[in-house]
Design an enzyme around this catalytic site. Structure first.
Site, PDB file in Angstrom:
ATOM      1  N   SER A  33      -6.855  49.229  10.326  1.00  0.00           N
ATOM      2  CA  SER A  33      -7.225  50.349   9.460  1.00  0.00           C
ATOM      3  C   SER A  33      -6.664  51.657  10.000  1.00  0.00           C
ATOM      4  O   SER A  33      -6.105  52.474   9.246  1.00  0.00           O
ATOM      5  CB  SER A  33      -8.748  50.450   9.337  1.00  0.00           C
ATOM      6  OG  SER A  33      -9.280  49.320   8.682  1.00  0.00           O
ATOM      7  N   ARG A  53     -11.387  59.077  11.891  1.00  0.00           N
ATOM      8  CA  ARG A  53     -12.578  58.234  11.749  1.00  0.00           C
ATOM      9  C   ARG A  53     -13.338  58.575  10.481  1.00  0.00           C
ATOM     10  O   ARG A  53     -13.943  57.709   9.863  1.00  0.00           O
ATOM     11  CB  ARG A  53     -13.483  58.347  12.987  1.00  0.00           C
ATOM     12  CG  ARG A  53     -14.594  57.305  13.009  1.00  0.00           C
ATOM     13  CD  ARG A  53     -15.133  57.046  14.388  1.00  0.00           C
ATOM     14  NE  ARG A  53     -14.209  56.332  15.245  1.00  0.00           N
ATOM     15  CZ  ARG A  53     -14.067  55.003  15.251  1.00  0.00           C
ATOM     16  NH1 ARG A  53     -14.784  54.242  14.436  1.00  0.00           N
ATOM     17  NH2 ARG A  53     -13.208  54.432  16.075  1.00  0.00           N
ATOM     18  N   HIS A  65     -11.478  56.817   7.887  1.00  0.00           N
ATOM     19  CA  HIS A  65     -11.808  55.396   8.025  1.00  0.00           C
ATOM     20  C   HIS A  65     -13.138  55.072   7.348  1.00  0.00           C
ATOM     21  O   HIS A  65     -13.299  54.016   6.736  1.00  0.00           O
ATOM     22  CB  HIS A  65     -11.867  55.037   9.511  1.00  0.00           C
ATOM     23  CG  HIS A  65     -12.205  53.619   9.798  1.00  0.00           C
ATOM     24  ND1 HIS A  65     -13.458  53.225  10.221  1.00  0.00           N
ATOM     25  CD2 HIS A  65     -11.472  52.481   9.724  1.00  0.00           C
ATOM     26  CE1 HIS A  65     -13.472  51.909  10.386  1.00  0.00           C
ATOM     27  NE2 HIS A  65     -12.280  51.444  10.098  1.00  0.00           N
TER      28      HIS A  65
END
Length: 211
Positions: A18, A43, A46
């Site tokens: 990812s 993040r 993500h």
């Protein structure tokens, strides 16, 4: 139309893949992130699959350094939802001497909120301010929590150590975020309507994993 090819990966491999995809798409879009902010923004992407955060996440001066220093020296994290609380890596936080809290479901908080005609989120921020140690406020849902932190900071003798202000929604969300951005409180705030508990937790975890 040809369907996407399924990749059979283990959990750790999925996360790694990812982040490879995120880095690749950032490069394709010509987006260059600073070394300090990149782990947080990546993040958050993500957690949301939303690249708009590259434009809307706002970092106060030395925000990442300040947040790292707080967490590695045992600061607690207080959230405004149990969902954000569940998403924070409490094992890593505990390794530095910190704890994560959410006071929203406590009977005392609910009672005081009814008695004072306030939201539980606002009362929770007051309770967190009385913990007697450094606190990182991670707000992903309730703009009233940000408003109360702002009001308390305008008083005498107290200021939040750090605010992660990423509530999601339509009512008072943008105005509450703007209040925090106008202060000198160390913060990471997302402009606009987007945010949420998952985003608040992602920011906390990104910094915890960096230290």
């Amino acid at each position: 139309m040809e369907s996407e090819k399924i990749e059979y990966l283990l959990p750790d491999e999925i996360e790694q893949r990812s982040f490879e995809i995120i880095s690749g798409e950032l490069s394709e879009r010509g987006i260059c992130l600073s070394a300090e902010e990149a782990p947080v923004i990546k993040r958050v992407i993500h957690a949301s699959a939303d690249f708009d955060y590259t434009k809307t996440l706002c970092f106060s001066k030395d925000a990442i350094k300040r947040l790292k220093d707080l967490l590695k020296n045992g600061a607690d994290i207080v959230t405004d939802t149990n969902m954000a609380l569940a998403g924070i890596n409490k094992r890593v936080l505990a390794a530095f001497g910190g704890q994560a809290h959410c006071f929203m479901a406590e009977e005392e908080v609910a009672f005081l909120a009814r008695q004072r005609n306030m939201t539980r989120a606002a009362v929770s921020m007051e309770k967190a301010a009385g913990l007697g140690k450094p606190v990182v406020f991670a707000v992903g849902n309730a703009p009233t929590a940000l408003v109360r932190l702002y009001e308390m900071a305008k008083g005498v003798g107290w200021k939040p150590d750090f605010i992660i202000g990423v509530p999601v929604g339509f009512v008072n969300v943008e105005a509450a975020k703007k209040l925090i951005l106008e202060t000198d409180i160390p913060s990471i705030v997302n402009r606009g309507r987007k945010g949420g508990s998952a985003i608040a937790a992602a920011i906390c975890n990104a910094v915890l994993y960096e230290i």
